[in-house]
Enzyme design. Structure first.
Site, PDB file in Angstrom:
ATOM      1  N   LYS A   7      -1.996   3.534   9.840  1.00 56.22           N
ATOM      2  CA  LYS A   7      -0.924   4.170   9.059  1.00 56.22           C
ATOM      3  C   LYS A   7      -1.421   4.529   7.650  1.00 56.22           C
ATOM      4  O   LYS A   7      -0.952   5.503   7.065  1.00 56.22           O
ATOM      5  CB  LYS A   7       0.336   3.303   9.015  1.00 56.22           C
ATOM      6  CG  LYS A   7       0.213   1.929   8.380  1.00 56.22           C
ATOM      7  CD  LYS A   7       0.905   1.816   7.043  1.00 56.22           C
ATOM      8  CE  LYS A   7       0.830   0.397   6.494  1.00 56.22           C
ATOM      9  NZ  LYS A   7       0.840   0.308   5.048  1.00 56.22           N
ATOM     10  N   LYS A  59      -6.976   1.506  -3.044  1.00 54.55           N
ATOM     11  CA  LYS A  59      -6.636   0.849  -1.780  1.00 54.55           C
ATOM     12  C   LYS A  59      -6.800   1.798  -0.592  1.00 54.55           C
ATOM     13  O   LYS A  59      -7.464   1.466   0.402  1.00 54.55           O
ATOM     14  CB  LYS A  59      -5.183   0.331  -1.854  1.00 54.55           C
ATOM     15  CG  LYS A  59      -4.659  -0.229  -0.552  1.00 54.55           C
ATOM     16  CD  LYS A  59      -5.357  -1.489  -0.146  1.00 54.55           C
ATOM     17  CE  LYS A  59      -5.041  -1.865   1.276  1.00 54.55           C
ATOM     18  NZ  LYS A  59      -5.779  -3.023   1.744  1.00 54.55           N
ATOM     19  N   CYS A 106      -2.407  -1.677   9.115  1.00 52.60           N
ATOM     20  CA  CYS A 106      -2.919  -1.027   7.899  1.00 52.60           C
ATOM     21  C   CYS A 106      -3.721   0.243   8.159  1.00 52.60           C
ATOM     22  O   CYS A 106      -3.254   1.328   7.846  1.00 52.60           O
ATOM     23  CB  CYS A 106      -3.742  -2.020   7.079  1.00 52.60           C
ATOM     24  SG  CYS A 106      -2.724  -3.304   6.353  1.00 52.60           S
ATOM     25  N   THR A 127       0.860  -1.192   0.000  1.00 56.08           N
ATOM     26  CA  THR A 127       0.000   0.000   0.000  1.00 56.08           C
ATOM     27  C   THR A 127       0.890   1.234   0.000  1.00 56.08           C
ATOM     28  O   THR A 127       1.713   1.405   0.914  1.00 56.08           O
ATOM     29  CB  THR A 127      -0.892  -0.009   1.260  1.00 56.08           C
ATOM     30  OG1 THR A 127      -1.614  -1.242   1.263  1.00 56.08           O
ATOM     31  CG2 THR A 127      -1.862   1.157   1.257  1.00 56.08           C
ATOM     32  N   LYS A 187      -6.788  -8.067  15.907  1.00 56.36           N
ATOM     33  CA  LYS A 187      -8.108  -8.542  15.505  1.00 56.36           C
ATOM     34  C   LYS A 187      -8.125 -10.056  15.623  1.00 56.36           C
ATOM     35  O   LYS A 187      -7.051 -10.696  15.639  1.00 56.36           O
ATOM     36  CB  LYS A 187      -8.463  -8.102  14.087  1.00 56.36           C
ATOM     37  CG  LYS A 187      -7.607  -8.766  13.007  1.00 56.36           C
ATOM     38  CD  LYS A 187      -7.927  -8.235  11.636  1.00 56.36           C
ATOM     39  CE  LYS A 187      -9.158  -8.875  11.066  1.00 56.36           C
ATOM     40  NZ  LYS A 187      -9.294  -8.646   9.606  1.00 56.36           N
ATOM     41  N   GLU A 207      -6.359  -9.848   7.338  1.00 64.61           N
ATOM     42  CA  GLU A 207      -5.733 -10.825   8.235  1.00 64.61           C
ATOM     43  C   GLU A 207      -6.845 -11.586   8.944  1.00 64.61           C
ATOM     44  O   GLU A 207      -7.864 -11.003   9.321  1.00 64.61           O
ATOM     45  CB  GLU A 207      -4.803 -10.119   9.221  1.00 64.61           C
ATOM     46  CG  GLU A 207      -3.552  -9.622   8.524  1.00 64.61           C
ATOM     47  CD  GLU A 207      -2.549  -8.977   9.466  1.00 64.61           C
ATOM     48  OE1 GLU A 207      -2.544  -9.298  10.655  1.00 64.61           O
ATOM     49  OE2 GLU A 207      -1.776  -8.141   8.979  1.00 64.61           O
ATOM     50  N   ARG A 256       0.684  -5.600  15.765  1.00 67.25           N
ATOM     51  CA  ARG A 256       1.134  -4.252  15.416  1.00 67.25           C
ATOM     52  C   ARG A 256       0.006  -3.240  15.690  1.00 67.25           C
ATOM     53  O   ARG A 256      -1.115  -3.428  15.231  1.00 67.25           O
ATOM     54  CB  ARG A 256       1.567  -4.200  13.944  1.00 67.25           C
ATOM     55  CG  ARG A 256       2.850  -4.973  13.701  1.00 67.25           C
ATOM     56  CD  ARG A 256       3.254  -4.985  12.229  1.00 67.25           C
ATOM     57  NE  ARG A 256       2.449  -5.909  11.442  1.00 67.25           N
ATOM     58  CZ  ARG A 256       2.677  -6.172  10.151  1.00 67.25           C
ATOM     59  NH1 ARG A 256       3.653  -5.565   9.526  1.00 67.25           N
ATOM     60  NH2 ARG A 256       1.913  -7.032   9.508  1.00 67.25           N
ATOM     61  N   LEU A 312     -19.898  -1.685  11.837  1.00 69.94           N
ATOM     62  CA  LEU A 312     -20.691  -0.752  12.636  1.00 69.94           C
ATOM     63  C   LEU A 312     -20.823  -1.240  14.074  1.00 69.94           C
ATOM     64  O   LEU A 312     -21.845  -0.998  14.705  1.00 69.94           O
ATOM     65  CB  LEU A 312     -22.096  -0.599  12.035  1.00 69.94           C
ATOM     66  CG  LEU A 312     -22.325   0.502  11.007  1.00 69.94           C
ATOM     67  CD1 LEU A 312     -23.818   0.694  10.751  1.00 69.94           C
ATOM     68  CD2 LEU A 312     -21.709   1.835  11.435  1.00 69.94           C
TER      69      LEU A 312
HETATM   70  P1  NAD Z   1       5.205  -7.513   6.816  1.00 75.42           P
HETATM   71  O1  NAD Z   1       5.927  -6.555   7.679  1.00 75.42           O
HETATM   72  O2  NAD Z   1       4.455  -8.648   7.441  1.00 75.42           O
HETATM   73  O3  NAD Z   1       6.204  -8.150   5.757  1.00 75.42           O
HETATM   74  C1  NAD Z   1       7.129  -7.408   5.047  1.00 75.42           C
HETATM   75  C2  NAD Z   1       8.276  -8.341   4.661  1.00 75.42           C
HETATM   76  O4  NAD Z   1       9.130  -7.658   3.746  1.00 75.42           O
HETATM   77  C3  NAD Z   1       9.138  -8.783   5.846  1.00 75.42           C
HETATM   78  O5  NAD Z   1       9.248 -10.195   5.872  1.00 75.42           O
HETATM   79  C4  NAD Z   1      10.492  -8.121   5.557  1.00 75.42           C
HETATM   80  O6  NAD Z   1      11.601  -8.875   6.020  1.00 75.42           O
HETATM   81  C5  NAD Z   1      10.464  -8.047   4.046  1.00 75.42           C
HETATM   82  N1  NAD Z   1      11.407  -7.077   3.460  1.00 75.42           N
HETATM   83  C6  NAD Z   1      11.718  -5.846   3.897  1.00 75.42           C
HETATM   84  N2  NAD Z   1      12.635  -5.283   3.077  1.00 75.42           N
HETATM   85  C7  NAD Z   1      12.898  -6.187   2.112  1.00 75.42           C
HETATM   86  C8  NAD Z   1      13.745  -6.194   0.972  1.00 75.42           C
HETATM   87  N3  NAD Z   1      14.504  -5.129   0.656  1.00 75.42           N
HETATM   88  N4  NAD Z   1      13.767  -7.280   0.196  1.00 75.42           N
HETATM   89  C9  NAD Z   1      13.008  -8.354   0.498  1.00 75.42           C
HETATM   90  N5  NAD Z   1      12.182  -8.414   1.551  1.00 75.42           N
HETATM   91  C10 NAD Z   1      12.130  -7.337   2.352  1.00 75.42           C
HETATM   92  O7  NAD Z   1       4.211  -6.619   5.930  1.00 75.42           O
HETATM   93  P2  NAD Z   1       2.729  -6.998   5.440  1.00 75.42           P
HETATM   94  O8  NAD Z   1       1.774  -6.890   6.569  1.00 75.42           O
HETATM   95  O9  NAD Z   1       2.783  -8.247   4.634  1.00 75.42           O
HETATM   96  O10 NAD Z   1       2.423  -5.754   4.474  1.00 75.42           O
HETATM   97  C11 NAD Z   1       3.105  -5.582   3.263  1.00 75.42           C
HETATM   98  C12 NAD Z   1       2.426  -4.451   2.481  1.00 75.42           C
HETATM   99  O11 NAD Z   1       1.099  -4.841   2.136  1.00 75.42           O
HETATM  100  C13 NAD Z   1       2.285  -3.149   3.255  1.00 75.42           C
HETATM  101  O12 NAD Z   1       2.374  -2.076   2.345  1.00 75.42           O
HETATM  102  C14 NAD Z   1       0.885  -3.216   3.802  1.00 75.42           C
HETATM  103  O13 NAD Z   1       0.328  -1.952   4.046  1.00 75.42           O
HETATM  104  C15 NAD Z   1       0.161  -3.910   2.663  1.00 75.42           C
HETATM  105  N6  NAD Z   1      -1.015  -4.671   3.050  1.00 75.42           N
HETATM  106  C16 NAD Z   1      -1.004  -5.399   4.203  1.00 75.42           C
HETATM  107  C17 NAD Z   1      -2.133  -6.133   4.544  1.00 75.42           C
HETATM  108  C18 NAD Z   1      -2.171  -6.921   5.827  1.00 75.42           C
HETATM  109  O14 NAD Z   1      -3.278  -7.335   6.210  1.00 75.42           O
HETATM  110  N7  NAD Z   1      -1.056  -7.165   6.504  1.00 75.42           N
HETATM  111  C19 NAD Z   1      -3.265  -6.129   3.707  1.00 75.42           C
HETATM  112  C20 NAD Z   1      -3.218  -5.393   2.530  1.00 75.42           C
HETATM  113  C21 NAD Z   1      -2.085  -4.660   2.208  1.00 75.42           C
END
Ligand code: NAD
Length: 456
Positions: free
Chosen positions: A266, A207, A263, A122, A326, A155, A333, A253
């Site tokens: 931030k 998004k 998410c 995102t 949740k 999640e 986080r 609601l």
């Molecule tokens: P996360 O923190 O669980 O995972 C991120 C991963 O990226 C980690 O394992 C980290 O080691 C790795 N990483 C960091 N730098 C790296 C690099 N240079 N090369 C390779 N790997 C690297 O994050 P997440 O919760 O999976 O979220 C990822 C993105 O998706 C974010 O932008 C988040 O906003 C978005 N998103 C998350 C969710 C959710 O429910 N968690 C849902 C939709 C969108």
């Protein structure tokens, strides 16, 4: 098709495993070598329903492998999904794009001509365009395109959401990129999942607009709960009654402790910060209020707990149900539950926290709290029980049995989802946000009989 999935966290691990399960050849890449070793052995780094089995199956099939090397990734495939984190910057509300940038810079020297870099993280609107410029300067990658394919998984139901999303959105700058993404998602598209193809800026905005809308809905009902508390009205009835209007709908609601996680908080802050940068700050000014209302639910819960304990936490025991942000996830986080638990402890209470899945992560984040492996242990001798994460397990608690373990049977149901009737019938004083008339325990059978006798 062959692809890499870079960043194997909540989004990347699930995406990689699901893509392999529908038949693609996938290389998952992360800088965290320990995580990659566990994944290579078929062990999921996170708790998600169905993920362990999926991972074991796809790793065993040979269609899913893992590496720590972006060079390996570029040699393996021409399509690269970027799923790294985009947290809030430490010094402002804006998104920290250092991980996304590091991936693009790390890939650039290795990319083969005609590669497609597909962002799923995102990001602020304009990121895809900025990355495309950055890559255009990298001589080894002529013809490389940047597309954006935002992720909407939740999640707790991440595997199901990825296998059968409610919609797919791709922001592309060529028919070729759209064709690649249509081919990758062919089973979902064939199954009728709506597919929106647009430009990258619109895809990026879809998004953050979706998350902003949902966050606004949650803060709206929590603002109504505050008014109900002041007016002596019932926010849970109000929520059900307005939710019965098909134009409004009942989801998101539930008056309660508000949103948290990695998410919503931030994302709305980063959206407001980005809108400000591009001259549209006024249009999303309301998101600051959505954020403030949300944060206030945490302090309101702490204040209510203090009142229930007679004005001070000192020397009092609190049993806390829930640590994850949740249910269905072990993610802590920005978890409202842990923020409240930590505040209680800091203000003098002895706090014992239970969670079905998130205790390890919670302990890492808040080592000062005490954790219990079962609900009884968490609530033993408690002066107050707080229900802070809405795990379905907690609805199966026997309130009569639990009442025998606590020092005083007082429940603060900050998620407004336990059956207040059966808890109060078991002798508990039940309190919940937006329901100021809830607290009295239901009269016991003897009291009811005595009352009936007195009336006759
Ligand atoms: P996360 O923190 O669980 O995972 C991120 C991963 O990226 C980690 O394992 C980290 O080691 C790795 N990483 C960091 N730098 C790296 C690099 N240079 N090369 C390779 N790997 C690297 O994050 P997440 O919760 O999976 O979220 C990822 C993105 O998706 C974010 O932008 C988040 O906003 C978005 N998103 C998350 C969710 C959710 O429910 N968690 C849902 C939709 C969108």
């Amino acid at each position: 098709m062959r692809m890499t999935v870079i960043g194997t966290g909540y989004v990347g691990t699930v995406h990689a495993a699901c893509m392999a399960d529908i038949g693609h050849q996938v290389l998952g890449i992360d800088i965290d070598a320990e995580r990659i070793a566990a994944l290579s052995a078929g062990r999921a780094p996170i708790h998600e329903s169905g993920l362990d089995e999926l991972l074991a199956r796809t790793v065993a099939s040979g269609r899913l492998r893992f590496s720590t090397s972006l060079a390996d990734g570029a040699a393996f495939a021409r399509t690269h999904f970027v799923c790294v984190g985009t947290p809030q910057r430490p010094d402002s509300h804006a998104a920290d794009l250092r991980y996304v940038d590091a991936v693009v810079d790390g890939l650039a020297p290795h990319l083969r001509p005609g590669s497609l870099v597909v962002g799923k993280s995102t990001v602020p609107v304009g990121t895809a365009a900025r990355l495309a410029e950055r890559l255009a300067g990298a001589a080894s990658a002529p013809g490389t395109e940047v597309a954006w394919n935002p992720e909407f998984l939740r999640e707790g139901s991440a595997v199901r959401d990825t296998m059968r999303p409610e919609r797919l959105v791709v922001g592309v700058t060529s028919r070729h990129a759209e064709g690649v993404l249509r081919a990758i998602y062919a089973p979902m598209i064939l199954a009728g999942v709506p597919f929106f193809s647009t430009d990258p800026a619109t895809a990026e905005l879809v998004k953050v607009a979706a998350n902003s809308f949902l966050a606004t809905k949650i803060s709206f009902i929590n603002a109504m709960a505050e008014v109900c508390d002041a007016a002596g009205a019932d926010a849970s009835v109000l929520a059900r009654a307005i939710g019965a209007d098909s134009r409004i709908g009942p989801r998101f609601l539930a008056p309660g402790l508000g949103f948290g996680g990695s998410c919503f908080p931030k994302d709305i802050r980063a959206f407001a910060a980005r809108a400000e940068e591009i001259g549209a700050g006024e249009a999303v000014e309301f998101l600051h209020e959505v954020d403030r209302i949300n944060t206030r639910q945490r302090s309101r819960t702490v204040d209510q707990a203090r009142r229930l304990l007679g004005g001070s936490f000192t020397g009092r025991r609190a049993g806390v149900l829930g640590a994850a942000f949740k249910p269905g996830s072990d993610d802590v986080r920005d978890s409202p539950a842990l923020v409240v638990a930590a505040a209680l402890q800091e203000q003098g209470a002895t706090v014992r926290v239970h969670d079905p899945e998130a205790i390890d992560n919670a302990r890492d984040a808040h080592p000062e709290l005490t954790y219990a492996l079962d609900v009884d242990k968490a609530c033993e001798d408690a002066d107050l029980v707080l229900h802070l994460t809405d795990w379905p397990e907690y609805r199966d608690i026997d309130p009569a049995a639990l009442a025998t373990l606590v020092r005083s049977p007082v429940l603060l149901d900050a998620r407004n989802s336990l059956d207040a009737g059966s808890w109060s019938a078991a002798g508990w004083a039940v309190h919940a946000p937006g329901r100021p008339r809830l607290c009295a325990p239901a009269p016991s059978k003897a009291e009811t009989a005595a009352l009936a006798g007195g009336a006759s």
